[in-house]
Write a protein that holds these residues in place. Structure first.
Motif, mmCIF file in Angstrom:
data_model
loop_
_atom_site.group_PDB
_atom_site.id
_atom_site.type_symbol
_atom_site.label_atom_id
_atom_site.label_comp_id
_atom_site.label_asym_id
_atom_site.label_seq_id
_atom_site.Cartn_x
_atom_site.Cartn_y
_atom_site.Cartn_z
ATOM 1 N N VAL A 16 38.061 45.648 34.065
ATOM 2 C CA VAL A 16 38.712 45.471 35.358
ATOM 3 C C VAL A 16 37.845 44.701 36.344
ATOM 4 O O VAL A 16 38.353 43.876 37.115
ATOM 5 N N LEU A 94 45.811 46.624 39.522
ATOM 6 C CA LEU A 94 45.020 46.690 38.298
ATOM 7 C C LEU A 94 44.947 48.130 37.812
ATOM 8 O O LEU A 94 44.843 49.057 38.608
ATOM 9 N N PRO A 96 43.313 50.463 34.220
ATOM 10 C CA PRO A 96 42.730 50.463 32.874
ATOM 11 C C PRO A 96 43.837 50.599 31.833
ATOM 12 O O PRO A 96 44.827 51.295 32.051
ATOM 13 N N THR A 101 42.513 45.753 30.714
ATOM 14 C CA THR A 101 43.057 45.918 32.055
ATOM 15 C C THR A 101 44.502 45.433 32.086
ATOM 16 O O THR A 101 44.808 44.357 31.569
#
Length: 145
Positions: A16, A94, A96, A101
């Motif tokens: 990320v 964004l 995980p 990502t």
């Protein structure tokens, strides 16, 4: 988010923090001639070509989660209302996803009711789905190749 706003989403096998760095590098994926800064809250930058000028302020940066650009002023030459983007927001969300990502991009306020929706959506497809994705996954700008 306004109904009908332009949204696109994809997952990349990149951490990320690397995605956030790529988003801040607007010269690396949108246009090398973009002026100003785009890394921190309060930074302002301007994208300009023959059909569009957009002045943005980075309105929010939540590390690893969200980046928001506010459109302060715009001029689009191919629609009746050249200021259609004024007051809209560009949001990068964004999250995980496994070792990578998930990036969700939304231009809030670029609704299907706007005259430029089709052309501007195609433009964002190229900028976000092609150029930004290339920068994220390779670490290189398409402009340098």
């Amino acid at each position: 988010m306004q109904k009908g706003s332009y949204t696109t989403e994809y997952t990349v096998d990149v951490p990320v923090d690397d995605v956030v760095r790529a988003i801040a590098d607007v010269r690396g994926y949108w246009s090398p001639s973009t002026t100003g800064d785009s890394e921190h809250e309060g930074d302002e930058f301007v994208y300009r070509d023959s059909a569009l000028m957009s002045h943005f302020r980075v309105g929010e940066v939540v590390p690893g989660q969200r980046v928001v650009w506010d459109v302060l002023e715009s001029r689009t030459t191919f629609v009746d209302d050249p200021a259609e983007w004024d007051g809209t927001r560009v949001v990068f969300e964004l999250a995980p996803d496994g070792d990578g990502t998930r990036l969700r991009f939304t231009h809030e306020g670029l609704s299907e009711a706007k005259e430029c929706f089709n052309a501007c959506s195609r433009g964002w497809d190229g900028v976000i789905n092609d150029s930004l994705k290339h920068l994220i996954t390779t670490g290189r700008s398409m402009f340098d190749e």
